[in-house]
Design an enzyme around this catalytic site. Structure first.
Site, PDB file in Angstrom:
ATOM      1  N   HIS A 281      48.317  41.341  69.528  1.00  0.00           N
ATOM      2  CA  HIS A 281      49.653  41.145  68.969  1.00  0.00           C
ATOM      3  C   HIS A 281      50.013  42.195  67.921  1.00  0.00           C
ATOM      4  CE1 HIS A 281      50.286  36.670  70.291  1.00  0.00           C
ATOM      5  NE2 HIS A 281      50.080  37.492  71.306  1.00  0.00           N
TER       6      HIS A 281
ATOM      7  N   HIS B 255      51.417  36.581  82.934  1.00  0.00           N
ATOM      8  CA  HIS B 255      52.655  36.757  82.173  1.00  0.00           C
ATOM      9  C   HIS B 255      52.877  38.241  81.892  1.00  0.00           C
ATOM     10  CE1 HIS B 255      51.473  37.522  77.864  1.00  0.00           C
ATOM     11  NE2 HIS B 255      50.384  36.832  78.149  1.00  0.00           N
TER      12      HIS B 255
ATOM     13  N   ASP C   8      44.937  36.767  82.562  1.00  0.00           N
ATOM     14  CA  ASP C   8      45.495  37.034  81.234  1.00  0.00           C
ATOM     15  C   ASP C   8      44.451  37.723  80.359  1.00  0.00           C
ATOM     16  OD1 ASP C   8      47.113  37.031  79.005  1.00  0.00           O
ATOM     17  OD2 ASP C   8      47.554  34.898  79.072  1.00  0.00           O
TER      18      ASP C   8
ATOM     19  N   GLU D  35      55.947  33.845  78.107  1.00  0.00           N
ATOM     20  CA  GLU D  35      54.699  33.121  77.819  1.00  0.00           C
ATOM     21  C   GLU D  35      54.423  33.099  76.327  1.00  0.00           C
ATOM     22  OE1 GLU D  35      50.255  32.835  77.076  1.00  0.00           O
ATOM     23  OE2 GLU D  35      51.704  34.373  76.511  1.00  0.00           O
TER      24      GLU D  35
END
Length: 310
Positions: free
Chosen positions: A280, A113, A188, A159
């Site tokens: 994140h 992704h 990933d 994703e």
């Protein structure tokens, strides 16, 4: 990657018997220069910096990222398709790149992704996987291996909103075309700084997944790196394929989960700390990458592609 719900279920150090269970490829995979992979990561980082600090679905940073990848694979001779989809009122894209040759009824698909969350540049999550897939694709274009299988590469959108792009791709394929995809290798988060070496546990996925697991483990055994089996459940783009009983596999270096003391003894790093402390977060930049892990995992992906396709 989405927040980890599934635990690491089993630890499996590769044995010589496992390593020899897969036939040797007709030609060895080339070494993928990590500097080339890092160059793409620097570009993804710069794109995010110029576009509000992210490369998220529906944002200009994502479109700039996919345009970057497409221009490179187009120039390398791939047949490309930019597949649009709409989610939450915004347009996203998947990029599909087919290399000429091989049996087109027997497709080995390798993907990652390309999007980030809105709060991060997404260099490890998942610029690392996207850049690795890109450089493996370029190695195919340079080396032109004689493959039995048809090689296809993909970069997925959205994703981070729960595998929207990859699900759109698989679900909208005509059944006859979907049946041609015999294996999916998902890449990933392969550069986490507090590195773990996980491989998707083929026993827990559709029949045929063990072959992908073995191909990856064969490479790690060759370089003397122990690995652990991982069941990621529905977390990640591989889940879009498992719903259709397509075999899957892939490497992973960890997200927000914390490294155990046993893992720190095995791989180094810091026990009790997250595998990726910038998961994140805005600090997921080009500085949030372990170059050794990135190098090893990219070469493992190349080895798996050569092994499974030839």
């Amino acid at each position: 990657m989405r927040t980890l719900l599934a635990a690491v279920l089993a630890t499996a150090l590769l044995t010589p018997a496992t390593a020899t269970a897969n036939p040797a490829p007709t030609a060895a995979a080339p070494d993928i220069p990590v500097a080339a992979v890092q160059g793409h990561l620097a570009r993804f980082d710069a794109i995010a910096a110029a576009n509000g600090g992210n490369r998220a679905h529906g944002r200009p940073g994502y479109r700039a990222s996919i345009d970057h990848v497409k221009s490179i694979v187009d120039s390398a001779g791939f047949r490309t398709t930019l597949q649009p989809f709409t989610y939450r009122g915004a347009t996203g894209w998947n990029l599909i790149a087919d290399w000429p040759g091989g049996d087109e009824s027997d497709v080995l698909l390798t993907g990652a992704h390309l999007d980030s969350v809105t709060t991060a540049p997404g260099v490890n999550d998942n610029g690392s996987g996207s850049a690795a897939v890109l450089e493996v694709a370029l190695a195919v274009a340079r080396e032109k291996p004689a493959t039995k299988r048809h090689l296809r590469f993909a970069w997925w959108g959205a994703e981070e909103l729960w595998m929207i792009g990859s699900a759109h791709y698989v679900n909208t394929l005509p059944a006859a075309e979907r049946a041609k995809i015999k294996a999916y290798l998902n890449v990933d988060m392969i550069g986490s700084v507090n590195t773990a070496y996980f491989v998707l546990d083929g026993d827990r996925y559709p029949a045929g997944s063990v072959a992908l697991e073995r191909a990856l483990k064969e490479y790690y055994a060759r370089i003397g790196v122990p690995v652990e089996d991982l069941d990621m459940g529905g977390r990640g783009d591989h889940a879009s394929f498992t719903r259709h009983q397509i075999p899957v596999g892939g490497p992973f270096t960890g997200a927000e989960g914390r490294k155990t003391a046993a893992q720190a003894r095995k791989w180094g790093g810091t026990a009790g700390a997250p595998y990726d402390p910038c998961y994140h977060r805005a600090c997921d930049t080009a500085r949030n990458i372990d170059a050794t892990a990135l190098d090893r995992n990219t070469d493992a992906v190349a080895h798996a592609v050569w092994t499974l396709a030839t």
